[in-house]
Write a protein that holds these residues in place. Structure first.
Motif, PDB file in Angstrom:
ATOM      1  N   LEU B  11       0.843  -1.210   0.000  1.00 41.74           N
ATOM      2  CA  LEU B  11       0.000   0.000   0.000  1.00 41.74           C
ATOM      3  C   LEU B  11       0.871   1.251   0.000  1.00 41.74           C
ATOM      4  CD1 LEU B  11      -2.919  -0.590   2.551  1.00 41.74           C
ATOM      5  CD2 LEU B  11      -3.129   0.086   0.176  1.00 41.74           C
ATOM      6  N   ASN B  12       1.908   1.210   0.828  1.00 36.16           N
ATOM      7  CA  ASN B  12       2.827   2.342   0.930  1.00 36.16           C
ATOM      8  C   ASN B  12       3.481   2.625  -0.429  1.00 36.16           C
ATOM      9  OD1 ASN B  12       4.216   4.332   2.313  1.00 36.16           O
ATOM     10  ND2 ASN B  12       5.925   2.978   2.813  1.00 36.16           N
ATOM     11  N   LEU B  56      -8.276   3.850  -7.906  1.00 33.85           N
ATOM     12  CA  LEU B  56      -9.206   2.744  -7.615  1.00 33.85           C
ATOM     13  C   LEU B  56      -8.495   1.593  -6.921  1.00 33.85           C
ATOM     14  CD1 LEU B  56     -11.309   2.653 -10.917  1.00 33.85           C
ATOM     15  CD2 LEU B  56     -12.078   3.379  -8.650  1.00 33.85           C
ATOM     16  N   LYS B  57      -7.268   1.308  -7.394  1.00 37.34           N
ATOM     17  CA  LYS B  57      -6.504   0.192  -6.813  1.00 37.34           C
ATOM     18  C   LYS B  57      -6.197   0.471  -5.327  1.00 37.34           C
ATOM     19  CE  LYS B  57      -1.847  -1.734  -6.871  1.00 37.34           C
ATOM     20  NZ  LYS B  57      -2.153  -2.925  -6.123  1.00 37.34           N
ATOM     21  N   ILE B  58      -5.741   1.692  -5.047  1.00 39.93           N
ATOM     22  CA  ILE B  58      -5.401   2.032  -3.656  1.00 39.93           C
ATOM     23  C   ILE B  58      -6.653   1.977  -2.769  1.00 39.93           C
ATOM     24  CG2 ILE B  58      -4.588   3.898  -2.132  1.00 39.93           C
ATOM     25  CD1 ILE B  58      -2.579   4.662  -4.329  1.00 39.93           C
ATOM     26  N   ASP B  59      -7.737   2.513  -3.294  1.00 40.35           N
ATOM     27  CA  ASP B  59      -9.008   2.475  -2.551  1.00 40.35           C
ATOM     28  C   ASP B  59      -9.408   1.039  -2.205  1.00 40.35           C
ATOM     29  OD1 ASP B  59     -10.057   4.842  -1.876  1.00 40.35           O
ATOM     30  OD2 ASP B  59     -11.754   4.764  -3.256  1.00 40.35           O
ATOM     31  N   ARG B  60      -9.346   0.180  -3.218  1.00 41.65           N
ATOM     32  CA  ARG B  60      -9.743  -1.219  -3.037  1.00 41.65           C
ATOM     33  C   ARG B  60      -8.782  -1.924  -2.063  1.00 41.65           C
ATOM     34  NH1 ARG B  60      -8.425  -3.835  -8.068  1.00 41.65           N
ATOM     35  NH2 ARG B  60      -6.490  -4.145  -6.947  1.00 41.65           N
ATOM     36  N   ASP B  61      -7.474  -1.661  -2.209  1.00 42.17           N
ATOM     37  CA  ASP B  61      -6.499  -2.322  -1.337  1.00 42.17           C
ATOM     38  C   ASP B  61      -6.614  -1.845   0.111  1.00 42.17           C
ATOM     39  OD1 ASP B  61      -5.700  -3.689  -3.529  1.00 42.17           O
ATOM     40  OD2 ASP B  61      -3.777  -2.672  -3.796  1.00 42.17           O
ATOM     41  N   CYS B  62      -6.967  -0.567   0.285  1.00 42.58           N
ATOM     42  CA  CYS B  62      -7.169  -0.052   1.658  1.00 42.58           C
ATOM     43  C   CYS B  62      -8.358  -0.771   2.295  1.00 42.58           C
ATOM     44  CB  CYS B  62      -7.453   1.457   1.644  1.00 42.58           C
ATOM     45  SG  CYS B  62      -5.991   2.461   1.379  1.00 42.58           S
ATOM     46  N   GLU B  63      -9.417  -0.925   1.518  1.00 40.90           N
ATOM     47  CA  GLU B  63     -10.619  -1.595   2.026  1.00 40.90           C
ATOM     48  C   GLU B  63     -10.292  -3.034   2.421  1.00 40.90           C
ATOM     49  OE1 GLU B  63     -13.827  -1.658  -0.785  1.00 40.90           O
ATOM     50  OE2 GLU B  63     -14.979  -3.032   0.466  1.00 40.90           O
ATOM     51  N   ARG B  64      -9.541  -3.705   1.553  1.00 37.66           N
ATOM     52  CA  ARG B  64      -9.158  -5.104   1.853  1.00 37.66           C
ATOM     53  C   ARG B  64      -8.272  -5.184   3.091  1.00 37.66           C
ATOM     54  NH1 ARG B  64      -7.815  -7.404  -4.151  1.00 37.66           N
ATOM     55  NH2 ARG B  64      -9.973  -7.526  -4.822  1.00 37.66           N
ATOM     56  N   PHE B  65      -7.347  -4.231   3.189  1.00 39.92           N
ATOM     57  CA  PHE B  65      -6.422  -4.217   4.337  1.00 39.92           C
ATOM     58  C   PHE B  65      -7.208  -4.111   5.640  1.00 39.92           C
ATOM     59  CE2 PHE B  65      -3.460  -2.050   7.248  1.00 39.92           C
ATOM     60  CZ  PHE B  65      -2.340  -2.868   7.131  1.00 39.92           C
TER      61      PHE B  65
END
Lengths: 267, 225
Positions: B11-12, B56-65
């Protein structure tokens, strides 16, 4: 002078009301091993306080001090002072049975007696010598309602408690504790043997019970500590590292050790 | 635990990539605008797709995290901050896109005299410098560097306020310049907005590192400038 004394006694009684349980300079030894290394702690009345920390950190030992459950452990010795409502519970003349009536305990694994549901809940009252059937029936019903088990078992109170599910058995054990009207409930990992649904029911119950009782819970489940408790205490190697409001501990703890533990980087 | 660390680092890295991409977009938009380079402006318009995809990718990965790791304390603050930073950076990208779009659509280059009067280049430099500071602050997790942008944002605000008076006077003098000045005024507004977005990002970096919420606390923030 007399006015000052009155003020002091007001302050003193305020503290007693505010803090149900207090520990001052508490050290616990098992023979030569020091399991608790000098802890001072005040636990608020009608709040849920969670004890967290890695295995062997002393949290369960500390919990069991509040109803003298460690007294039976070989080599156990304690220094310091533990008070409930300001009264020292390690005084020589203390009635330990009375103390355990006031400070109930719920264990990791549900431990109903091999008796009927009714007998389990009424057990504590009966050994106190209460024989009044009507009173016992009312008390059993009231306790089972408090733990939201009444509707599930009211038609089979004479059935064996061992036939209940794990989650029901644990709620039954809590009802058994409540029946003798304690003011403090100690819980040692009360949901670690339960499925998520039963765990949720116990957690809802804890939330309801704190209106009337002071609850201290030992848990290895960080989410549970953050969900159910008002205050959280982090123990490590017999020391109380940090003790604060749960919302503070789980968002911005003061100590790096606490942060490392709650984020799972240490154990 | 390894998985949490790995996912957090991924994510970072995506955050670093978003900073770098949006900075490049704003730099290219500047070059395209000042040199009336419609080819470069087109490139900015095309690259906007990459910005949106990364957003979109960062948003989705934050949600998954959050869903998979139930983060608390600094891990939670990191993911909450990154989500907002990502949102603000995407808006910076939108503004770079908007500036470049004018170049593609407008035929006449802006007269250098007009740019000078409005301190346009100074304003653009200030916005880019703020983006540089905040990128470094993010990369190095340095809240001191993050706080530097608060002062620079005041420069942008000042130029923005002054521009209104200048444009009004210039258009009264020569009404034929109205189209060009209106275009410049719109871009100035975008640059001023970029300053606000970078300021928001600085607040998020401070929240992540120091657990301090500066939002809507102008006085306290000013003290630390």
């Amino acid at each position: 002078m007399s006015k000052l004394k009155t003020k002091e006694s007001i302050i003193d009684s305020d503290i007693k009301r505010k803090y149900k349980l207090q520990a001052e300079g508490v050290k616990v030894f098992y023979d030569d091993f020091m399991a608790i290394k000098g802890i001072d702690m005040s636990i608020k009345a009608n709040k849920v306080t969670a004890f967290i920390g890695p295995s062997g950190c002393g949290k369960s030992t500390f919990l069991r001090l509040f109803n003298r459950m460690n007294d039976y452990v070989d080599g156990f010795r304690m220094e310091g002072k533990i008070t409930i409502d300001g009264g020292n519970i390690y005084k020589k003349k203390i009635n330990v049975e009375q103390l355990r009536k006031q400070v109930g305990m719920v264990f990791q694994k549900p431990n109903p007696f091999p008796k009927s549901i009714f007998e389990n809940v009424a057990y504590g009252l009966k050994i106190q010598g209460i024989k009044d059937k009507r009173f016992l029936q009312e008390k059993v019903e009231e306790s089972l309602k408090q733990v939201a088990l009444w509707d599930e078992v009211k038609d089979g109170l004479n059935k064996s408690a061992l036939a209940l599910s794990g989650g029901q058995q644990q709620r039954l054990c809590i009802a058994r504790t409540l029946a003798v009207e304690p003011s403090v409930i100690l819980m040692d990992e009360p949901t670690s043997a339960l499925d998520p649904l039963s765990t949720a029911k116990i957690e809802e119950l804890i939330y309801e019970l704190k209106k009337e009782y002071t609850i201290v819970i030992v848990t290895h489940n960080m989410q549970q500590a953050s969900r159910v408790s008002d205050y959280t205490a982090f123990f490590y190697m017999g020391e109380l590292i940090e003790y604060d409001q749960t919302k503070k501990i789980f968002t911005n703890p003061e100590k790096q050790q606490t942060e490392n533990y709650i984020t799972g980087r240490f154990g | 635990m390894i998985s949490l660390e790995q996912n957090k680092e991924a994510l970072n890295q995506a955050g670093h990539e978003m900073f770098s991409l949006c900075k490049k977009q704003l730099e290219n938009a500047r070059e395209a605008f000042l040199n009336h380079d419609s080819e470069l402006a087109e490139e900015v318009l095309h690259t906007e797709n990459r910005v949106n995809a990364l957003d979109l990718k960062i948003d989705r990965d934050c949600e998954r995290f959050i869903a998979l790791h139930n983060p608390v304390a600094s891990d939670l603050r990191f993911v909450l901050a990154l989500r907002k930073i990502n949102f603000d950076l995407e808006r910076v990208g939108d503004h770079a896109y908007g500036i470049s779009k004018y170049i593609v659509e407008v035929d006449t280059p802006i007269a250098p005299g007009q740019l000078e009067k409005l301190r346009f280049e100074e304003m653009y430099e200030c916005a880019l410098s703020m983006l540089d500071d905040i990128t470094e602050a993010y990369n190095e997790e340095d809240t001191k560097k993050a706080r530097k942008v608060f002062k620079k944002d005041k420069v942008l605000n000042k130029i923005n306020i002054e521009s209104f008076k200048i444009i009004s006077e210039e258009v009264q003098k020569d009404p034929k310049t109205i189209d060009q000045y209106l275009l410049l005024f719109t871009v100035i507004k975008k640059l001023e907005r970029i300053g606000d977005l970078v300021t928001n990002i600085a607040e998020e970096i401070i929240f992540f590192r120091e657990a301090e919420v500066l939002k809507h606390r102008k006085k306290k923030r000013a003290k630390k400038d």
